[in-house]
Design a protein around this motif. Structure first.
Motif, PDB file in Angstrom:
ATOM      1  N   GLU A 232       0.816  -1.213   0.000  1.00  0.00           N
ATOM      2  CA  GLU A 232       0.000   0.000   0.000  1.00  0.00           C
ATOM      3  C   GLU A 232       0.854   1.269   0.000  1.00  0.00           C
ATOM      4  O   GLU A 232       0.426   2.303  -0.493  1.00  0.00           O
ATOM      5  CB  GLU A 232      -1.000   0.017   1.168  1.00  0.00           C
ATOM      6  N   VAL A 233       2.067   1.174   0.519  1.00  0.00           N
ATOM      7  CA  VAL A 233       2.978   2.330   0.484  1.00  0.00           C
ATOM      8  C   VAL A 233       3.394   2.596  -0.959  1.00  0.00           C
ATOM      9  O   VAL A 233       3.349   3.731  -1.432  1.00  0.00           O
ATOM     10  CB  VAL A 233       4.212   2.099   1.397  1.00  0.00           C
ATOM     11  N   ARG A 234       3.797   1.554  -1.666  1.00  0.00           N
ATOM     12  CA  ARG A 234       4.174   1.708  -3.082  1.00  0.00           C
ATOM     13  C   ARG A 234       3.005   2.262  -3.903  1.00  0.00           C
ATOM     14  O   ARG A 234       3.176   3.153  -4.720  1.00  0.00           O
ATOM     15  CB  ARG A 234       4.612   0.375  -3.668  1.00  0.00           C
TER      16      ARG A 234
ATOM     17  N   ILE B 209      10.840  15.909   1.820  1.00  0.00           N
ATOM     18  CA  ILE B 209      10.327  14.548   1.857  1.00  0.00           C
ATOM     19  C   ILE B 209       8.851  14.617   2.216  1.00  0.00           C
ATOM     20  O   ILE B 209       8.469  15.219   3.218  1.00  0.00           O
ATOM     21  CB  ILE B 209      11.100  13.689   2.869  1.00  0.00           C
ATOM     22  N   HIS B 210       8.010  14.002   1.389  1.00  0.00           N
ATOM     23  CA  HIS B 210       6.575  14.001   1.616  1.00  0.00           C
ATOM     24  C   HIS B 210       6.203  12.847   2.546  1.00  0.00           C
ATOM     25  O   HIS B 210       6.767  11.758   2.449  1.00  0.00           O
ATOM     26  CB  HIS B 210       5.825  13.851   0.290  1.00  0.00           C
ATOM     27  N   THR B 211       5.236  13.103   3.411  1.00  0.00           N
ATOM     28  CA  THR B 211       4.794  12.067   4.339  1.00  0.00           C
ATOM     29  C   THR B 211       3.766  11.161   3.675  1.00  0.00           C
ATOM     30  O   THR B 211       3.142  11.519   2.675  1.00  0.00           O
ATOM     31  CB  THR B 211       4.176  12.691   5.605  1.00  0.00           C
TER      32      THR B 211
ATOM     33  N   GLY C 282       8.643   7.848   3.820  1.00  0.00           N
ATOM     34  CA  GLY C 282       8.336   9.092   3.141  1.00  0.00           C
ATOM     35  C   GLY C 282       8.672   8.868   1.676  1.00  0.00           C
ATOM     36  O   GLY C 282       9.189   7.809   1.299  1.00  0.00           O
ATOM     37  N   TYR C 283       8.356   9.868   0.856  1.00  0.00           N
ATOM     38  CA  TYR C 283       8.684   9.706  -0.559  1.00  0.00           C
ATOM     39  C   TYR C 283       9.035  11.054  -1.161  1.00  0.00           C
ATOM     40  O   TYR C 283       8.716  12.114  -0.613  1.00  0.00           O
ATOM     41  CB  TYR C 283       7.533   9.061  -1.338  1.00  0.00           C
ATOM     42  N   VAL C 284       9.695  10.981  -2.287  1.00  0.00           N
ATOM     43  CA  VAL C 284      10.038  12.169  -3.054  1.00  0.00           C
ATOM     44  C   VAL C 284      10.270  11.714  -4.497  1.00  0.00           C
ATOM     45  O   VAL C 284      10.621  10.561  -4.735  1.00  0.00           O
ATOM     46  CB  VAL C 284      11.282  12.880  -2.462  1.00  0.00           C
ATOM     47  N   VAL C 285      10.016  12.606  -5.427  1.00  0.00           N
ATOM     48  CA  VAL C 285      10.324  12.327  -6.824  1.00  0.00           C
ATOM     49  C   VAL C 285      11.625  13.070  -7.122  1.00  0.00           C
ATOM     50  O   VAL C 285      11.689  14.295  -7.018  1.00  0.00           O
ATOM     51  CB  VAL C 285       9.186  12.780  -7.768  1.00  0.00           C
ATOM     52  N   VAL C 286      12.659  12.307  -7.441  1.00  0.00           N
ATOM     53  CA  VAL C 286      13.996  12.868  -7.666  1.00  0.00           C
ATOM     54  C   VAL C 286      14.462  12.451  -9.053  1.00  0.00           C
ATOM     55  O   VAL C 286      14.450  11.258  -9.379  1.00  0.00           O
ATOM     56  CB  VAL C 286      14.999  12.352  -6.611  1.00  0.00           C
ATOM     57  N   ASN C 287      14.857  13.430  -9.855  1.00  0.00           N
ATOM     58  CA  ASN C 287      15.331  13.142 -11.218  1.00  0.00           C
ATOM     59  C   ASN C 287      14.337  12.247 -11.969  1.00  0.00           C
ATOM     60  O   ASN C 287      14.729  11.280 -12.623  1.00  0.00           O
ATOM     61  CB  ASN C 287      16.722  12.509 -11.199  1.00  0.00           C
ATOM     62  N   GLU C 288      13.049  12.559 -11.803  1.00  0.00           N
ATOM     63  CA  GLU C 288      11.953  11.837 -12.460  1.00  0.00           C
ATOM     64  C   GLU C 288      11.769  10.406 -11.951  1.00  0.00           C
ATOM     65  O   GLU C 288      11.070   9.615 -12.558  1.00  0.00           O
ATOM     66  CB  GLU C 288      12.131  11.826 -13.988  1.00  0.00           C
TER      67      GLU C 288
ATOM     68  N   VAL D  59      11.761   6.872   1.098  1.00  0.00           N
ATOM     69  CA  VAL D  59      12.837   7.390   1.937  1.00  0.00           C
ATOM     70  C   VAL D  59      12.511   7.134   3.404  1.00  0.00           C
ATOM     71  O   VAL D  59      11.352   7.211   3.809  1.00  0.00           O
ATOM     72  CB  VAL D  59      12.993   8.917   1.704  1.00  0.00           C
ATOM     73  N   ASN D  60      13.535   6.845   4.185  1.00  0.00           N
ATOM     74  CA  ASN D  60      13.383   6.811   5.638  1.00  0.00           C
ATOM     75  C   ASN D  60      13.377   8.270   6.091  1.00  0.00           C
ATOM     76  O   ASN D  60      14.401   8.951   5.961  1.00  0.00           O
ATOM     77  CB  ASN D  60      14.541   6.045   6.273  1.00  0.00           C
ATOM     78  N   PRO D  61      12.259   8.790   6.607  1.00  0.00           N
ATOM     79  CA  PRO D  61      12.202  10.212   6.942  1.00  0.00           C
ATOM     80  C   PRO D  61      13.129  10.616   8.092  1.00  0.00           C
ATOM     81  O   PRO D  61      13.490  11.780   8.201  1.00  0.00           O
ATOM     82  CB  PRO D  61      10.729  10.437   7.310  1.00  0.00           C
TER      83      PRO D  61
END
Length: 95
Positions: free
Chosen positions: A31-33, A62-64, A72-78, A83-85
């Motif tokens: 569900e996280v993915r 970093i988005h929660t 957490g997640y982030v879009v980096v270089n597309e 991410v571990n917050p």
């Protein structure tokens, strides 16, 4: 000769243990993915390769993820990355 063999075995086991520790993976709930793939977040630029273990700088927001304090997640270089917050380290590149 016996000391040399024992030393060689000790060295082999210590190197083997380090290799195992480096290849350990984190099992991320599905569900996280799914949540991360559904979000419409802008991509940020990052110099260098984004891979598991990369620590992102404080300048990257970093988005929660609701009800998931360990992720957490982030879009980096597309690329979407989990991410571990707490440590800001990349856990997984989501594909």
């Amino acid at each position: 000769m016996k000391k040399l063999v024992i030393s060689a075995v000790s060295l082999f086991l210590s190197i083997g243990g380090a290799a195992i520790a480096q290849t350990a993976t984190v099992t991320v709930p599905g569900e996280v993915r799914t949540y991360v793939l559904e979000q419409k977040s802008p991509s940020v630029k990052f110099e260098g390769e984004v891979a598991v273990g990369t620590t992102l700088p404080d300048t990257v927001e970093i988005h929660t993820i609701p009800d998931q304090p360990d992720y957490g997640y982030v879009v980096v270089n597309e690329k979407r990355v989990l991410v571990n917050p707490k440590t800001r380290a990349v856990i997984e590149v989501v594909e």
